[in-house]
Design a protein around this motif. Structure first.
Motif, short mmCIF file in Angstrom:
data_model
loop_
_atom_site.label_atom_id
_atom_site.label_comp_id
_atom_site.label_asym_id
_atom_site.label_seq_id
_atom_site.Cartn_x
_atom_site.Cartn_y
_atom_site.Cartn_z
N HIS A 206 0.83 -1.20 0.00
CA HIS A 206 0.00 0.00 0.00
C HIS A 206 0.86 1.25 0.00
CE1 HIS A 206 -2.11 3.31 2.05
NE2 HIS A 206 -3.19 2.87 1.44
N TRP A 207 1.89 1.27 0.84
CA TRP A 207 2.74 2.45 0.97
C TRP A 207 3.43 2.78 -0.34
CZ3 TRP A 207 2.64 5.95 4.61
CH2 TRP A 207 3.70 6.83 4.77
N ALA A 208 3.99 1.76 -1.01
CA ALA A 208 4.68 1.98 -2.27
C ALA A 208 3.71 2.38 -3.38
CB ALA A 208 5.45 0.73 -2.68
N ALA A 271 12.23 -4.11 -2.24
CA ALA A 271 13.15 -3.75 -1.15
C ALA A 271 12.37 -3.34 0.08
CB ALA A 271 14.08 -2.63 -1.61
N LEU A 272 11.28 -2.61 -0.11
CA LEU A 272 10.45 -2.20 1.02
C LEU A 272 9.73 -3.40 1.62
CD1 LEU A 272 9.41 0.26 2.66
CD2 LEU A 272 7.49 0.36 1.05
N LEU A 283 12.94 3.08 6.02
CA LEU A 283 13.05 3.06 4.57
C LEU A 283 11.83 3.72 3.93
CD1 LEU A 283 14.61 2.13 2.08
CD2 LEU A 283 13.41 -0.07 2.23
N GLY A 284 10.64 3.41 4.45
CA GLY A 284 9.44 4.02 3.91
C GLY A 284 9.41 5.52 4.10
N ARG A 285 9.91 5.98 5.23
CA ARG A 285 9.94 7.42 5.49
C ARG A 285 10.95 8.12 4.59
NH1 ARG A 285 12.70 8.84 10.94
NH2 ARG A 285 14.46 8.27 9.61
#
Length: 804
Positions: A206-208, A271-272, A283-285
Motif C-alpha cells: 500500500h505504501w509503495a 526492497a520495502l 526506509l518508507g519514510r
C-alpha cells in the motif's frame, strides 16, 4: 478471503491491501492543490514568490503524507471512514483554492489555508490514536506525534493572525513567511525526531503503491497544465508552434514518466516489502515520504514552466519569456531527477547514471535557456531528456538490462498498469476540453456538440481498452500504439473547443480534430488486424474498419462544411448533424458485430479500466470546480458553494463506487462465454458512456454556476447552466440505473425517485441564487444517498466487505 461485517466504525488494516479507489479520488484532489500553486508562481515568479510556493507545497505534502499514513493503518473504505475521507476531500479542495492566497493581504485566504491544514493533520492523528492506542503506553507514544503538529499549528496561526503593523521591524507579510518557515522546520524535524516507534508501515504494498500513484496523477496534472496553457475559453488560435510546443512538452513528460515507472518504482517495491519492523519504517519514510517530495516539487515547477512557455508561444500572455522562467523550467526537471536519484539509492543502492547525466545537462543548459525563444527552450529540454533515456538504453544498457531482468522476474499484476492510467489522464484533459466547448458555445446546440465530441472520444478510449485487454498492455504493438494515441489525443484535445468553428490566425480546428481522430482509429484498427493475423480464432476487423471509415468520412464532410462556409450559424447546424451521424454510425455499426469479437482476457482488468475512467471523470469535475473559482475572491459565500459542490460530487462517487462496482464485477464473472462478452460490451462500453456524459454536463453546469458567485448574493446562475447542473445529475442517475438493470436485472427506486424529483425541481429553482442552487443539490444528493445506504445496509455490507 471471506469476512464478516466489520465490528467497529474504524477497522485496522490487516494483510497487504492495495490502494482503495477512495484514496485515488483523494489523491486527485491533492494533486489539484499541488499544481494550483503554479497560479502563485504565475503571479510572482521572483525569489519571494518561489519561496512562498515552496512553503505551500511543503505544507500540502505533510497533509498528504498524513492521509497516506492513515490509509496504511486504517481501512478507509469501511465503517465511518468513507465519511471522514469525504470531509478531508472538502478540506483539501479548500487548501488548493486558498493556497495561492495564503500570503495575500487579508485574513480569509490565509486562515482557510491554515485551518484546512490543521484539520487534515488532526483528523489523521485522531484516528491513528483510536487504532494504535490499545494500551496506555501505546497511546502516550502515539500522542507524541501531536507535538510537531501543535508547534507548527501555533506558528502558522500566529503568522495568519499577525497585526497589520510592523513587528520587530518586519512587515506583516515578511513575518508571516518567517513564521511559516519555522512551522515547517518544526514539523519536519519532529518527523525525524520521533523515530519509527510512533508510525510503522503495516502494508508495504500500500505504501509503495500510494506514492507511485501520487506521482502518476501529478504527471497527469502536468499534462493538464500543458493543455490549458492557451486558456480554458477555447478562443486562442491553434498554430503550428503551439502544436509543436505541446508535442515537445509531451516528450518531456513521457521520458520523465519512464524514468520512474520503467525501473525505479517496480525495483524499489520489493526492497520495502523485504524489510521488516523499524527498518521498513525508516526506509518508507526516507525513500518515499522524503525522496518523493522533491519529485513532486520538480513536477510542479515543470508544470509551471511548460505552461508559461506555451502561453508565450501562443501569444496569450503579457509575460515575456524571461531567464527566471526558463531557469524554473529546467531546474524543475533537475529537482525531479535529484529526488529520483535519492529514491533509487535509498531503496536499491543504484546511483542511476542516466538521471545523473540528466541533472548535469539541466544545470549546464539552464543559463542558455533564457537566451533563446520559448520554443527553442522546449526543443533543448526535450532533446536533453531524450539523451537521458537513450543513454540508459545504449551507453548504460548493461546496468539497465540487469535491472530489467530483476523487474521481469518479479512479474506484473493482473490489474491496470501505470501505462494505461497515464493514457487515461491524457483523456481527462480531452474531457475537460469538452466542457470548454460547451462553455464557448453556451447554448443547447453547444451542449449537443460537446456530447457528440465526447462520444467519439469515448469510442477512441474504448478501442484502446479493448486492445489492451485482448492482447496485453505489455505487447510490443500495444506499447507502440500508446505513443501514437497519446500524441494524437493531446493535439486533438487542444482543438476540441474549435471543433465547430474557426479562429482567425490559427489552424482550422475541425480539420485538426478529424485528422487526429482518424489517425487514432487507424492505429487501433491496424492493431486489431495484426492480432487477427497472429491468432486464427480472431476474425479480421473488416466490419470495424468499414464502419470507422464511414464515420471519419462524415466527420471530414462536417469539417469541410465549416471551413468552406466560415462557420455560419446554418453551417454550424449542418456540421453538427454530420457529427451526430458519425457518432451513430460508429456506435451502432459495431454493436451487431459477432459477440465473440468482444471477448475479454481478464474480467478484473476490464472492470477496473472502466471504474478508473469513471473515477478520473469525477476528478475532472473537481478540476472544473477549482478552475471556476481560481480568480474569485475567497468569501464565505464562495466557501459555502465549494463545500456544497464537493458534497454533491461525493454523493455521485458513492452511488457508483460504494457497492455497484463490486456487484457488477461479480455479475460479469458469474457469466460465461457469449453471455459474459455481451454483458461486458453492453454494461461497460455502451452504458458507461451516458454516465460520463452526465458528469460532463454536470461539470459544465457547475462551472457556469460557480462563475457568477462573486457577482452578488442574489445572482442566479445562467438558465442553461442551472439546467445543466441539475439535469446532468439526473442523466447520471438514470444511466446508472440502466447499467444496474443490465448487470443485476433490478432497479434502485431510490435513485430513480431522486432523479425524477430533481427533474421536476429543475425549472422551479432557476430563481434561486447560485450558491443556494448548489446547496439544494448537495442536500438532496446527500439525503438520498443516506436513505439508500440505511435501507440496503446489509446487502451493501456483504458486497463491500466480502473481499480483502
Amino acid at each position: 478471503m471471506a469476512t464478516d461485517r466489520p465490528p467497529g466504525l474504524v477497522v485496522p488494516v490487516t494483510g497487504s491491501p492495495g490502494v482503495h479507489r477512495l484514496e485515488l479520488f483523494l489523491d486527485l484532489v491533492f494533486v489539484y492543490a499541488f499544481l494550483n500553486v503554479s497560479e502563485l508562481l504565475m503571479a510572482d515568479h521572483s525569489a519571494s514568490g518561489l519561496l512562498q510556493a515552496i512553503l505551500i507545497v511543503l505544507l500540502i505534502w505533510r497533509s498528504w503524507t498524513a492521509c497516506a499514513w492513515l490509509g496504511n493503518i486504517v481501512r478507509l473504505d469501511r465503517g465511518i471512514m468513507p465519511m471522514v475521507v469525504f470531509a478531508i476531500v472538502v478540506l483539501v479542495l479548500l487548501l488548493g483554492v486558498a493556497g495561492p492566497a495564503a500570503f495575500a493581504d487579508g485574513l480569509v485566504g490565509p486562515l482557510v489555508f491554515v485551518v484546512g491544514f490543521i484539520l487534515v493533520r488532526a483528523s489523521a492523528l485522531v484516528f491513528t490514536v483510536h487504532v494504535r492506542g490499545d494500551g496506555a503506553a501505546d497511546r502516550r507514544q502515539v500522542w507524541r506525534a501531536a507535538w510537531p503538529l501543535v508547534g507548527s499549528a501555533a506558528l502558522l496561526l500566529g503568522g495568519v493572525l499577525l497585526p497589520p503593523d510592523p513587528v520587530a521591524g518586519l512587515a506583516q507579510h515578511d513575518l508571516r513567511v518567517v513564521l511559516f518557515c519555522l512551522a515547517i522546520v518544526v514539523d519536519f524535524a519532529g518527523l525525524r525526531a520521533l523515530g519509527t516507534g510512533i508510525w510503522q508501515i503495516v502494508s508495504a504494498r500500500h505504501w509503495a503503491e500510494r506514492h507511485s500513484l501520487i506521482i502518476l496523477v501529478a504527471f497527469g496534472e502536468t499534462i493538464l497544465s500543458v493543455g490549458i496553457s492557451n486558456g480554458l475559453n477555447g478562443s486562442a488560435p491553434i498554430t503550428w508552434p503551439v502544436v509543436a510546443g505541446s508535442l515537445l512538452s509531451m516528450v518531456v513528460v513521457v521520458v520523465l514518466w519512464w524514468t520512474y515507472f520503467d525501473i525505479a518504482r517496480p525495483a524499489a517495491e520489493p526492497a520495502l516489502e523485504s524489510a521488516e519492523g523499524a527498518v521498513r519504517s525508516v526506509l518508507g519514510r526516507d525513500a518515499y515520504s522524503l525522496a518523493h517530495l522533491p519529485m513532486i516539487g520538480g513536477l510542479i515547477l515543470l508544470a509551471f514552466g511548460l505552461k508559461h512557455a506555451l502561453m508565450t508561444i501562443g501569444d496569450v500572455t503579457d509575460h515575456p519569456w524571461e531567464d527566471s522562467t526558463a531557469a524554473l523550467l529546467f531546474l524543475g526537471v533537475a529537482l525531479y531527477l535529484v529526488g529520483l536519484i535519492g529514491f533509487e539509492w535509498r531503496t536499491i543502492r543504484l546511483l542511476g547514471r542516466g538521471p545523473l547525466l540528466g541533472v548535469a545537462l539541466m544545470l549546464v543548459l539552464t543559463p542558455v535557456a533564457g537566451r533563446v525563444s520559448a520554443l527553442g527552450a522546449l526543443i533543448m529540454l526535450a532533446a536533453s531528456v531524450s539523451v537521458l533515456m537513450i543513454s540508459d538504453l545504449t551507453v548504460f544498457r548493461r546496468r539497465h538490462g540487469e535491472l530489467h531482468e530483476v523487474v521481469a522476474r518479479l512479474g506484473q499484476a493482473g490489474g491496470v498498469t501505470p501505462r494505461e492510467l497515464f493514457v487515461d489522464l491524457v483523456f481527462v484533459y480531452a474531457f475537460i476540453q469538452v466542457t470548454v466547448l460547451m462553455i464557448r458555445e453556451s447554448s443547447v446546440l453547444g451542449v449537443g456538440q460537446g456530447l457528440a465530441v465526447l462520444a467519439l472520444l469515448w469510442w477512441a478510449w474504448c478501442g484502446y481498452t479493448r486492445s489492451a485487454n485482448a492482447y496485453g498492455v505489455q505487447a510490443d504493438p500495444v506499447r507502440a500504439t500508446v505513443l501514437g494515441i497519446v500524441a494524437f489525443t493531446l493535439v486533438m484535445s487542444i482543438a476540441i473547443p474549435q471543433s465547430f468553428g474557426l479562429v482567425e490566425g490559427g489552424l482550422p480546428g475541425p480539420v485538426v480534430v478529424v485528422t487526429c481522430y482518424g489517425s487514432i482509429r487507424v492505429l487501433q484498427v491496424g492493431l486489431m488486424w495484426r492480432a487477427a493475423r497472429l491468432d486464427p480464432e480472431r476474425r479480421r476487423p473488416t466490419r470495424v474498419a468499414v464502419v470507422s471509415g464511414v464515420a471519419v468520412l462524415l466527420l471530414a464532410a462536417s469539417a469541410a462544411v465549416t471551413v468552406r462556409t466560415g462557420g455560419s450559424a446554418r453551417a454550424e447546424a449542418a456540421a453538427t448533424c454530420l457529427w451526430i451521424a458519425a457518432v451513430v454510425v460508429e456506435l451502432t455499426g459495431s454493436y451487431p458485430n459477432r459477440v465473440w469479437s468482444w471477448r475479454i482476457r481478464s474480467v478484473e482488468h476490464w472492470t477496473d479500466r472502466y471504474a478508473l475512467i469513471m473515477l478520473i471523470a469525477l476528478g475532472e469535475v473537481i478540476i472544473a470546480t477549482g478552475v471556476s473559482v481560481v480568480d474569485q475572491p475567497l468569501t464565505g459565500r464562495l466557501i459555502l458553494a465549494i463545500l456544497a459542490s464537493t458534497v454533491a460530487l461525493c454523493s455521485l462517487w458513492w452511488s457508483y463506487f460504494d457497492s455497484d462496482l463490486h456487484i457488477a464485477d461479480r455479475a460479469v464473472r458469474s457469466c460465461v462465454g457469449a453471455d459474459r462478452y455481451a454483458m461486458a460490451r453492453d454494461a461497460y462500453t455502451y452504458l458507461h458512456l451516458p454516465m460520463v456524459a452526465g458528469l460532463m454536463v454536470f461539470a459544465f453546469g457547475l462551472r457556469e454556476t460557480l462563475s457568477v458567485i462573486h457577482e452578488g448574493p442574489n445572482v442566479s446562475a445562467p438558465t442553461l447552466g442551472h439546467f445543466a447542473l441539475y439535469l446532468g445529475v439526473v442523466g447520471y442517475f438514470l444511466a446508472n440505473q440502466v447499467f444496474w438493470r443490465r448487470t443485476r436485472r433490478k432497479v434502485g427506486w431510490y435513485r430513480v425517485s431522486s432523479a425524477l424529483l430533481l427533474a421536476v425541481l429543475t425549472p422551479f429553482t432557476t430563481w434561486l441564487p447560485a450558491t443556494w442552487a448548489i446547496v439544494l443539490l448537495a442536500v438532496l444528493g446527500a439525503g438520498f444517498a443516506t436513505l439508500e445506504t440505511l435501507r440496503s445496509a446489509d446487502r451493501r455490507s456483504v458486497h463491500r466487505f466480502s473481499t480483502v
